[in-house]
Structure formats: structure tokens, C-alpha cells
Motif scaffolding. Sequence first.
Motif, short mmCIF file in Angstrom:
data_model
loop_
_atom_site.label_atom_id
_atom_site.label_comp_id
_atom_site.label_asym_id
_atom_site.label_seq_id
_atom_site.Cartn_x
_atom_site.Cartn_y
_atom_site.Cartn_z
N ARG A 77 -6.14 9.42 14.58
CA ARG A 77 -5.87 9.73 15.98
C ARG A 77 -6.86 10.72 16.59
O ARG A 77 -6.98 10.77 17.81
CB ARG A 77 -4.45 10.29 16.14
CG ARG A 77 -3.36 9.29 15.82
CD ARG A 77 -2.00 9.89 16.07
NE ARG A 77 -1.82 10.25 17.46
CZ ARG A 77 -0.92 11.14 17.89
NH1 ARG A 77 -0.15 11.76 17.02
NH2 ARG A 77 -0.81 11.42 19.17
N TYR A 78 -7.54 11.48 15.77
CA TYR A 78 -8.41 12.53 16.31
C TYR A 78 -9.76 11.96 16.76
O TYR A 78 -10.19 10.90 16.32
CB TYR A 78 -8.60 13.64 15.29
CG TYR A 78 -7.37 14.50 15.11
CD1 TYR A 78 -7.02 15.45 16.07
CD2 TYR A 78 -6.54 14.35 14.00
CE1 TYR A 78 -5.89 16.23 15.93
CE2 TYR A 78 -5.41 15.14 13.84
CZ TYR A 78 -5.08 16.08 14.81
OH TYR A 78 -3.96 16.85 14.66
N ILE A 79 -10.40 12.72 17.65
CA ILE A 79 -11.67 12.29 18.22
C ILE A 79 -12.68 11.99 17.10
O ILE A 79 -12.79 12.72 16.12
CB ILE A 79 -12.21 13.37 19.18
CG1 ILE A 79 -13.40 12.83 19.97
CG2 ILE A 79 -12.55 14.67 18.45
CD1 ILE A 79 -13.78 13.71 21.15
N ARG A 80 -13.42 10.89 17.28
CA ARG A 80 -14.36 10.45 16.25
C ARG A 80 -15.76 10.99 16.54
O ARG A 80 -16.72 10.25 16.67
CB ARG A 80 -14.35 8.93 16.18
CG ARG A 80 -13.06 8.37 15.57
CD ARG A 80 -13.01 6.86 15.63
NE ARG A 80 -12.68 6.37 16.95
CZ ARG A 80 -13.25 5.31 17.52
NH1 ARG A 80 -14.21 4.66 16.91
NH2 ARG A 80 -12.88 4.92 18.74
N GLU A 81 -15.83 12.29 16.64
CA GLU A 81 -17.09 13.00 16.84
C GLU A 81 -17.09 14.23 15.95
O GLU A 81 -16.03 14.76 15.62
CB GLU A 81 -17.27 13.44 18.30
CG GLU A 81 -17.36 12.30 19.29
CD GLU A 81 -17.44 12.80 20.72
OE1 GLU A 81 -17.37 14.04 20.92
OE2 GLU A 81 -17.56 11.97 21.64
N ASP A 93 -8.52 11.13 20.07
CA ASP A 93 -9.57 10.16 20.37
C ASP A 93 -9.36 9.59 21.78
O ASP A 93 -8.33 8.98 22.05
CB ASP A 93 -9.53 9.04 19.34
CG ASP A 93 -10.72 8.10 19.44
OD1 ASP A 93 -11.56 8.29 20.34
OD2 ASP A 93 -10.80 7.17 18.61
N ASP A 95 -11.16 7.18 23.02
CA ASP A 95 -11.60 5.79 22.99
C ASP A 95 -10.73 5.00 22.01
O ASP A 95 -11.17 4.61 20.93
CB ASP A 95 -13.08 5.73 22.58
CG ASP A 95 -13.66 4.33 22.68
OD1 ASP A 95 -13.07 3.49 23.40
OD2 ASP A 95 -14.69 4.06 22.02
N ARG A 228 -11.26 9.90 11.65
CA ARG A 228 -11.33 11.24 11.08
C ARG A 228 -10.02 11.61 10.41
O ARG A 228 -8.95 11.11 10.76
CB ARG A 228 -11.64 12.27 12.17
CG ARG A 228 -12.97 12.14 12.90
CD ARG A 228 -14.14 11.83 12.00
NE ARG A 228 -15.43 12.15 12.60
CZ ARG A 228 -16.36 11.26 12.94
NH1 ARG A 228 -16.12 9.97 12.75
NH2 ARG A 228 -17.52 11.65 13.45
#
Length: 279
Positions: A77-81, A93, A95, A228
Motif C-alpha cells: 500500500r505504501y508509495i513505490r518511491e 501509493d 498510483d 514496498r
Amino acid sequence: MLDLLDARAVRQAVLANEPDAIVHEATALADAKWGRNFDQVFAPTNALRTRGTDALLAAAREAGVRRFVAQSFASYRYIREGGPVKSEDDPLDPDVPANARESFAAMVHNDRTVTEAGGIILRYGAFYGAANDGLIEAVRKRQYPIVGDGGGITSMIHLDDAAAATVLALEHEGPALYNIVDDDPAPVRDWLPVMAEALGAKPPRHFPAWLARLAAGEAAVVMGTTARGASNAKAKRELGWTLRHPSWRQGFPAVYSALAVDAARTPQPAANRRPHAAS
């Protein structure tokens, strides 16, 4: 005892029982048939995380229930950066895969409404630790492949450790949000072969991303390649939580090796037996 989507029944049950606390762990995944449409699989659970949560919170307010703990999810669920492991302060995330948008929105609704009401959200990792874990049959049948480079990070949690954290959360003041995961977030290419070996199964297949996208949809590709993991530092620090199973590396063999032995000892029906050379 009741239909959680029936707000009147929920209200009556809460008022009649006068609970000190409500722990909301309701899902509808026991008989889920997995396929390309992630949102279709999760539709009943999404309703429990939205309408069901709203009904429970309304009843809790009316009954004066001060403690409210609800299940959520950490992995994928967390941002993929940036780095591979995220804390509760990292953004989710933006996106989201198209075939999982409703499910991710339901979890966001659950997280937001519970914490706004002063409750505690527990973002669990992927559960393991029981004979009927959801991944067991898929791994045994080689239906859970390593997608692409297998770099998607998963955070696991043994059921015993999840239960211990849940009990500790009942003694903690909200609002709060915690990742309830083990110490060892890892890419699919690392943990999936270990699970297969512990189960006595053949190694997982490898699918290119384009094939996985066709077979299982974009969400499966994200989970397998770019997702992530989550950090448990906050939960350990604030809840005083100590894990009995800090890593799946030891947990999988401890849980699943006995299942592999039992499966090997179970006679196959005659029609399913194969000559040894053909196996």
C-alpha cells in the motif's frame, strides 16, 4: 451472530452487550476465488471495511465504547518511491492499480474513519501460521509465481504475533496507526521459494510481467515487482511489542514443515497416483 452490514443489528448487539472495547477483524476472504479482478474478489470485504466499520463506529459512539481497534493491511500500500521499507508516516501509493482501486479506497476509508473516531488501526502484514493459510494451496500447486525480477517487497506476520499486538493495542490510547509486521520485509524472490520448500512443494514458477498482467491483472504485477514493505519500529516502541517469530525465514519452516510431512503421509486416491518415474 449478526450481519455486520445491518446497521440496526449492529447497534442492537453493541448496546445489549455493553462492551468495554470493540475489535473489528471482519473480512470475507475464507472462500475467495482469486482471479484477475482484485476488486471483485475483495468486494464483500470492502463492504465490511466501509459500511461495516461505519455501523460499528456509530454503535460504539452511542454505547460510549472508548476502545476501538480495527484491522487494516500494510503490504503493497505504501508509495513505490525511495527505500524498500516504509513507516506509518510515509504516504500511501497514489498510483493504485486499476483493478484494485476500490479495495485500496476501502482500506483508506477504514483507516481514516477509525483514527478520526479516536481508534487504533493495525496494518497487519501477510498472515501465516495456520494449516489453512491462504497461500498454502496456491504455493503447493505452483499457482503463485515469481513475477518479473521478483523484487516486490512483502511484510509477513505470524498469527501469534499479530494476536499479541492486538491485545497490546487494547491497552493503548488512540488515535494511532501501527504496522503489525515482522522484522524481515523481503522481496518475493526471497520468501516464496522458502515457503515452497517448507511445504515440500516444487519451486515457484517464473512469469514475465506481461504474462502476469494478462493472467492476474496489474495488482499482481505491482505486488510482485515494485511494492514496498513496512516497518514495525513504531509498534515495538509504543506498544512494547516483542515478536516470538521475528522472521519468516525461521517461521515458515517451523509452521509448514509439519504440514509437508502430513501431506506426504496422506495416501492419494488410486486415480491420482502417478508412477514414481513420472513424478
